[in-house]
Design a protein around this motif. Sequence first.
Motif, PDB file in Angstrom:
ATOM      1  N   ARG A 145       1.056  -1.361   0.080  1.00 59.22           N
ATOM      2  CA  ARG A 145       0.128  -0.208  -0.374  1.00 59.22           C
ATOM      3  C   ARG A 145       0.489   1.561  -0.255  1.00 59.22           C
ATOM      4  NH1 ARG A 145      -1.864   2.831   4.574  1.00 59.22           N
ATOM      5  NH2 ARG A 145      -1.364   1.164   5.912  1.00 59.22           N
ATOM      6  N   LEU A 146       0.649   2.330  -0.818  1.00 58.82           N
ATOM      7  CA  LEU A 146       1.551   3.363  -0.838  1.00 58.82           C
ATOM      8  C   LEU A 146       0.847   4.699   0.578  1.00 58.82           C
ATOM      9  CD1 LEU A 146       1.082   4.168  -4.841  1.00 58.82           C
ATOM     10  CD2 LEU A 146       3.020   3.701  -3.669  1.00 58.82           C
ATOM     11  N   VAL A 147       1.937   4.676   0.851  1.00 58.88           N
ATOM     12  CA  VAL A 147       1.729   5.763   1.813  1.00 58.88           C
ATOM     13  C   VAL A 147       2.399   6.787   2.049  1.00 58.88           C
ATOM     14  CG1 VAL A 147       1.279   3.669   3.718  1.00 58.88           C
ATOM     15  CG2 VAL A 147       3.515   4.265   3.631  1.00 58.88           C
ATOM     16  N   GLY A 148       3.945   6.718   1.186  1.00 59.08           N
ATOM     17  CA  GLY A 148       4.258   8.230   1.140  1.00 59.08           C
ATOM     18  C   GLY A 148       4.581   8.151  -0.632  1.00 59.08           C
ATOM     19  N   VAL A 149       5.084   9.726  -0.738  1.00 53.37           N
ATOM     20  CA  VAL A 149       5.945   9.695  -2.195  1.00 53.37           C
ATOM     21  C   VAL A 149       6.758  10.940  -2.302  1.00 53.37           C
ATOM     22  CG1 VAL A 149       3.962   9.205  -3.698  1.00 53.37           C
ATOM     23  CG2 VAL A 149       3.964  11.454  -3.524  1.00 53.37           C
ATOM     24  N   GLU A 207      -2.947   9.724  -4.137  1.00 52.86           N
ATOM     25  CA  GLU A 207      -4.404   8.628  -4.745  1.00 52.86           C
ATOM     26  C   GLU A 207      -3.909   7.719  -3.667  1.00 52.86           C
ATOM     27  OE1 GLU A 207      -7.291   7.072  -7.876  1.00 52.86           O
ATOM     28  OE2 GLU A 207      -6.902   8.690  -8.418  1.00 52.86           O
ATOM     29  N   PRO A 208      -4.866   6.921  -2.882  1.00 52.02           N
ATOM     30  CA  PRO A 208      -4.592   6.042  -2.007  1.00 52.02           C
ATOM     31  C   PRO A 208      -4.175   5.585  -2.973  1.00 52.02           C
ATOM     32  CG  PRO A 208      -6.323   7.252  -0.858  1.00 52.02           C
ATOM     33  CD  PRO A 208      -5.585   8.141  -2.210  1.00 52.02           C
ATOM     34  N   GLY A 209      -3.815   3.559  -2.703  1.00 53.70           N
ATOM     35  CA  GLY A 209      -4.439   2.731  -3.549  1.00 53.70           C
ATOM     36  C   GLY A 209      -2.460   1.888  -2.956  1.00 53.70           C
ATOM     37  N   ARG A 210      -2.687   0.801  -4.208  1.00 59.05           N
ATOM     38  CA  ARG A 210      -1.625  -0.027  -4.709  1.00 59.05           C
ATOM     39  C   ARG A 210      -0.541   0.022  -5.085  1.00 59.05           C
ATOM     40  NH1 ARG A 210      -2.066  -3.153   0.397  1.00 59.05           N
ATOM     41  NH2 ARG A 210      -4.114  -3.127   0.833  1.00 59.05           N
ATOM     42  N   LEU A 211       1.104  -0.330  -4.615  1.00 60.56           N
ATOM     43  CA  LEU A 211       1.639  -0.198  -5.837  1.00 60.56           C
ATOM     44  C   LEU A 211       1.578  -1.628  -6.577  1.00 60.56           C
ATOM     45  CD1 LEU A 211       4.102   1.740  -6.512  1.00 60.56           C
ATOM     46  CD2 LEU A 211       5.758   0.426  -4.787  1.00 60.56           C
ATOM     47  N   THR A 212       1.663  -0.816  -7.987  1.00 60.59           N
ATOM     48  CA  THR A 212       1.676  -1.910  -9.301  1.00 60.59           C
ATOM     49  C   THR A 212       2.549  -1.536 -10.348  1.00 60.59           C
ATOM     50  OG1 THR A 212      -0.314  -1.416 -10.167  1.00 60.59           O
ATOM     51  CG2 THR A 212      -0.883  -2.900  -8.462  1.00 60.59           C
ATOM     52  N   ARG A 213       2.553  -2.115 -11.130  1.00 56.00           N
ATOM     53  CA  ARG A 213       3.907  -1.359 -12.159  1.00 56.00           C
ATOM     54  C   ARG A 213       3.542  -0.395 -13.003  1.00 56.00           C
ATOM     55  NH1 ARG A 213       7.246  -4.974 -15.255  1.00 56.00           N
ATOM     56  NH2 ARG A 213       6.481  -6.317 -14.582  1.00 56.00           N
ATOM     57  N   GLU A 214       1.771  -0.205 -13.576  1.00 56.33           N
ATOM     58  CA  GLU A 214       1.188   0.427 -13.705  1.00 56.33           C
ATOM     59  C   GLU A 214       1.465   1.781 -12.150  1.00 56.33           C
ATOM     60  OE1 GLU A 214      -0.156  -2.678 -13.889  1.00 56.33           O
ATOM     61  OE2 GLU A 214       0.294  -3.187 -15.305  1.00 56.33           O
ATOM     62  N   SER A 215       1.270   1.906 -11.139  1.00 55.96           N
ATOM     63  CA  SER A 215       0.954   2.937 -10.073  1.00 55.96           C
ATOM     64  C   SER A 215       2.494   3.745 -10.714  1.00 55.96           C
ATOM     65  CB  SER A 215       0.492   2.585  -9.207  1.00 55.96           C
ATOM     66  OG  SER A 215       1.608   1.649  -8.547  1.00 55.96           O
ATOM     67  N   ALA A 216       3.613   2.749 -10.569  1.00 54.27           N
ATOM     68  CA  ALA A 216       5.229   2.849 -10.676  1.00 54.27           C
ATOM     69  C   ALA A 216       5.188   4.297 -12.269  1.00 54.27           C
ATOM     70  CB  ALA A 216       6.293   1.944 -10.663  1.00 54.27           C
ATOM     71  N   VAL A 250       6.118   2.384   1.431  1.00 53.05           N
ATOM     72  CA  VAL A 250       5.703   1.335   0.914  1.00 53.05           C
ATOM     73  C   VAL A 250       4.558   0.621   1.945  1.00 53.05           C
ATOM     74  CG1 VAL A 250       4.823   1.639  -1.980  1.00 53.05           C
ATOM     75  CG2 VAL A 250       6.447  -0.626   0.008  1.00 53.05           C
ATOM     76  N   ARG A 251       3.882   0.352   2.372  1.00 53.49           N
ATOM     77  CA  ARG A 251       3.452  -0.805   3.331  1.00 53.49           C
ATOM     78  C   ARG A 251       3.161  -1.891   3.436  1.00 53.49           C
ATOM     79  NH1 ARG A 251       4.314  -0.358   8.834  1.00 53.49           N
ATOM     80  NH2 ARG A 251       2.980  -1.027  10.216  1.00 53.49           N
ATOM     81  N   TRP A 252       4.298  -3.382   3.769  1.00 52.61           N
ATOM     82  CA  TRP A 252       3.580  -4.184   3.199  1.00 52.61           C
ATOM     83  C   TRP A 252       3.567  -5.135   4.605  1.00 52.61           C
ATOM     84  CZ3 TRP A 252       0.984  -7.474   0.866  1.00 52.61           C
ATOM     85  CH2 TRP A 252       1.065  -8.850   1.504  1.00 52.61           C
ATOM     86  N   ARG A 253       2.078  -5.918   5.541  1.00 54.36           N
ATOM     87  CA  ARG A 253       2.587  -6.501   6.345  1.00 54.36           C
ATOM     88  C   ARG A 253       2.764  -4.728   7.406  1.00 54.36           C
ATOM     89  NH1 ARG A 253       4.100 -12.538   4.831  1.00 54.36           N
ATOM     90  NH2 ARG A 253       2.294 -12.629   3.622  1.00 54.36           N
ATOM     91  N   TRP A 254       3.717  -5.132   8.234  1.00 54.44           N
ATOM     92  CA  TRP A 254       4.365  -4.194   9.888  1.00 54.44           C
ATOM     93  C   TRP A 254       4.663  -3.617   9.517  1.00 54.44           C
ATOM     94  CZ3 TRP A 254       2.611 -10.086   9.516  1.00 54.44           C
ATOM     95  CH2 TRP A 254       1.473 -10.347  10.029  1.00 54.44           C
ATOM     96  N   ARG A 255       5.082  -3.834   7.457  1.00 50.67           N
ATOM     97  CA  ARG A 255       6.832  -2.816   8.212  1.00 50.67           C
ATOM     98  C   ARG A 255       5.694  -1.787   6.754  1.00 50.67           C
ATOM     99  NH1 ARG A 255      11.584  -5.946   6.864  1.00 50.67           N
ATOM    100  NH2 ARG A 255      12.882  -4.171   7.446  1.00 50.67           N
ATOM    101  N   ILE A 301      13.126   2.740  -4.513  1.00 55.69           N
ATOM    102  CA  ILE A 301      13.277   3.720  -5.384  1.00 55.69           C
ATOM    103  C   ILE A 301      12.424   3.101  -6.900  1.00 55.69           C
ATOM    104  CG2 ILE A 301      15.431   4.934  -7.072  1.00 55.69           C
ATOM    105  CD1 ILE A 301      16.912   4.238  -4.723  1.00 55.69           C
ATOM    106  N   LEU A 302      11.385   4.212  -7.652  1.00 52.75           N
ATOM    107  CA  LEU A 302      11.092   3.543  -8.447  1.00 52.75           C
ATOM    108  C   LEU A 302      11.943   2.821  -9.938  1.00 52.75           C
ATOM    109  CD1 LEU A 302       8.169   6.570  -8.331  1.00 52.75           C
ATOM    110  CD2 LEU A 302       7.708   4.185  -7.459  1.00 52.75           C
ATOM    111  N   ARG A 303      12.356   3.688 -10.444  1.00 50.64           N
ATOM    112  CA  ARG A 303      13.069   2.967 -11.480  1.00 50.64           C
ATOM    113  C   ARG A 303      14.054   1.581 -11.082  1.00 50.64           C
ATOM    114  NH1 ARG A 303      12.529   5.948 -15.894  1.00 50.64           N
ATOM    115  NH2 ARG A 303      12.737   8.161 -15.080  1.00 50.64           N
TER     116      ARG A 303
END
Length: 79
Positions: free
Chosen positions: A24-28, A40-49, A62-67, A72-74
């Motif tokens: 889950r995206l939490v910051g850019v 916009e809130p959402g998930r990090l996928t290839r398309e969103s990157a 990004v937040r995944w599980r408890w961390r 780096i997007l590239r």
Amino acid sequence: MTVSQSESVTPYAARRFGRRARPRLVGVYAGAGGWAAPPEPGRLTRESAVELIALGYTMVRVRWRWRTHEIILRRYLGR
């Protein structure tokens, strides 16, 4: 921006989080502007990157599980 909810996972994400991971995206980050909330809130996928790079962002938190992870997007896209 329309953050895609696609199931597209990059090899980087599969290695780091697992094949079913949808962090889950939490910051850019944009160099001059520093860290901010995602457009916009959402998930990090290839398309969103790809969309975030087009908007001028270079890194994401990004937040995944408890961390929280900084990515780096590239590198995420394997470029």
